[in-house]
Design an enzyme around this catalytic site. Structure first.
Site, PDB file in Angstrom:
ATOM      1  N   ARG A 160       0.824  -1.233   0.000  1.00  0.00           N
ATOM      2  CA  ARG A 160       0.000   0.000   0.000  1.00  0.00           C
ATOM      3  C   ARG A 160       0.856   1.280   0.000  1.00  0.00           C
ATOM      4  O   ARG A 160       0.531   2.275   0.641  1.00  0.00           O
ATOM      5  CB  ARG A 160      -0.953   0.020   1.207  1.00  0.00           C
ATOM      6  CG  ARG A 160      -1.938  -1.094   1.235  1.00  0.00           C
ATOM      7  CD  ARG A 160      -2.958  -1.052   0.107  1.00  0.00           C
ATOM      8  NE  ARG A 160      -3.741  -2.272   0.095  1.00  0.00           N
ATOM      9  CZ  ARG A 160      -3.406  -3.374  -0.589  1.00  0.00           C
ATOM     10  NH1 ARG A 160      -2.312  -3.406  -1.351  1.00  0.00           N
ATOM     11  NH2 ARG A 160      -4.153  -4.446  -0.548  1.00  0.00           N
ATOM     12  N   GLU A 179      -4.694   3.839   6.847  1.00  0.00           N
ATOM     13  CA  GLU A 179      -4.545   3.614   5.397  1.00  0.00           C
ATOM     14  C   GLU A 179      -5.207   4.777   4.647  1.00  0.00           C
ATOM     15  O   GLU A 179      -4.712   5.243   3.625  1.00  0.00           O
ATOM     16  CB  GLU A 179      -5.193   2.286   4.977  1.00  0.00           C
ATOM     17  CG  GLU A 179      -5.045   2.018   3.485  1.00  0.00           C
ATOM     18  CD  GLU A 179      -5.322   0.587   3.079  1.00  0.00           C
ATOM     19  OE1 GLU A 179      -4.941  -0.344   3.820  1.00  0.00           O
ATOM     20  OE2 GLU A 179      -5.928   0.402   2.008  1.00  0.00           O
ATOM     21  N   SER A 223     -10.741   0.289   3.524  1.00  0.00           N
ATOM     22  CA  SER A 223     -10.050  -0.032   4.777  1.00  0.00           C
ATOM     23  C   SER A 223      -9.536   1.238   5.437  1.00  0.00           C
ATOM     24  O   SER A 223      -8.852   2.042   4.801  1.00  0.00           O
ATOM     25  CB  SER A 223      -8.865  -0.962   4.517  1.00  0.00           C
ATOM     26  OG  SER A 223      -9.347  -2.190   4.052  1.00  0.00           O
TER      27      SER A 223
END
Ligand SMILES: Cc1cc2nc3c(=O)[nH]c(=O)nc-3n(C[C@H](O)[C@H](O)[C@H](O)COP(=O)(O)OP(=O)(O)OC[C@H]3O[C@@H](n4cnc5c(N)ncnc54)[C@H](O)[C@@H]3O)c2cc1C
Length: 300
Positions: free
Chosen positions: A173, A292, A222
């Site tokens: 990520r 995130e 998320s």
């Protein structure tokens, strides 16, 4: 807002909007306005903006599906690659696309062209640019596995092309995009496979999402990254926060790592809920959750 009151770039094709509302531009549906908002018409426009920005900071906004804009808005220029940055070309097993195209669209294009490897994108509601920035991924695949060339523009307006596989560019990520640069195009490589099988694979992934994720809600996916040994949702469950809500901001019943704006939450209510979850999880499990969702802009 910063003192500069007028900002013009004579050669620019795009319109410069002042004090532009951004809340509708993000999935969470919150946040204050941009001092200046521009949708460049082409790569030259992007270069001109970078060359003429002066002291104004530039913030890139993709599809707004992984971002929380704070209630006080964003100083400087918010740059969004819009309609004119959705074009693509298919050549043999490769798709080259401008960075404003949606990942869902790319998955469909790949299937139409009998190319496998793009299926994971089919449920990720971001743009290609946002997907590259976050190294978006799902179900064991991510952008890092298919991207073979990236075109970026630096803070001075210069164009750079790299092969991200050589540069160790992606990690979980995360990408190594230098601060202030923008992705404008990428080439991705798939492998030949029958369209029917690809569509079945995409349908399977879609069914998995329907079972595990809330639908038709204001969310940014998320909220926290998965720590190395344990999914974030398990830690949130262990802290007793599945379904917990305060001030119109809620951790989903269906997927406890999805934060939801129940309708009237402000950006600060959503951010406060996230921080409350982080603190509670740390106290109860000893694990630290890392955001995130990117939080940007000024508090009110
Ligand atoms: C329902 C839902 C499901 C989701 N599922 C997943 C999932 O399975 N996997 C996953 O990884 N993510 C998922 N997400 C999160 C999100 O869709 C991805 O992170 C996506 O890649 C973000 O892209 P975006 O265009 O929306 O970026 P934005 O949210 O607009 O921006 C995110 C970051 O990317 C930067 N950025 C955007 N465009 C560019 C560009 N052209 N150049 C440089 N920087 C840029 C922004 O500055 C910002 O830093 C989900 C989100 C939702 C709402």
């Amino acid at each position: 807002m910063q003192k500069k009151t007028s900002f013009k770039i004579p050669q620019l094709k795009a319109k410069i909007h002042k004090n532009y509302a951004l809340d509708k531009k993000t999935w969470l549906g919150v946040g204050g306005p941009a001092q200046y908002y521009i949708e460049p018409q082409d790569i030259e426009d992007v270069q001109l903006i970078f060359q003429n920005k002066g002291e104004l900071p530039i913030t890139i906004l993709g599809a707004g599906s992984n971002i929380l804009i704070r209630d006080g808005g964003i100083d400087g220029i918010v740059l969004h690659l819009g309609k004119t940055f959705k074009t693509y070309q298919v050549q043999k097993n490769k798709i080259t696309a401008k960075a404003g195209i949606s990942l869902i669209e790319l998955a469909k294009i790949a299937a139409e062209n009998n190319l496998t490897g793009f299926e994971f994108m089919s449920g990720i509601p971001g743009s290609l640019g946002g997907g590259l920035k976050m190294n978006a991924g799902a179900y064991g695949s991510d952008m890092a596995q298919i991207v073979t060339q990236i075109t970026m523009i630096d803070t001075e307006g210069n164009i750079h092309k790299i092969d991200p596989r050589k540069a160790d560019f992606f990690s979980y990520r995360h990408s190594q995009l230098p601060i202030g640069w923008i992705f404008v195009e990428a080439t991705m490589q798939g492998n030949p496979k029958d369209k029917k099988i690809i569509l079945e694979m995409m349908e399977n992934l879609h069914q998995k999402r329907l079972q595990t994720q809330p639908q038709k809600v204001r969310t940014a996916g998320s909220t926290f990254k998965n720590p190395p040994n344990m999914p974030a949702w398990k830690l949130i469950d262990a802290a007793g926060l599945r379904g917990y809500s305060q001030n119109g901001a809620k951790m989903s019943e269906k997927h406890s790592n999805f934060m939801i704006n129940e309708g009237k939450a402000t950006a600060s209510a959503l951010e406060e809920l996230g921080e409350f979850v982080r603190t509670t999880v740390a106290n109860k499990t000893g694990q630290t959750l890392e955001w995130e969702i990117e939080r940007i802009g000024k508090r009110k």
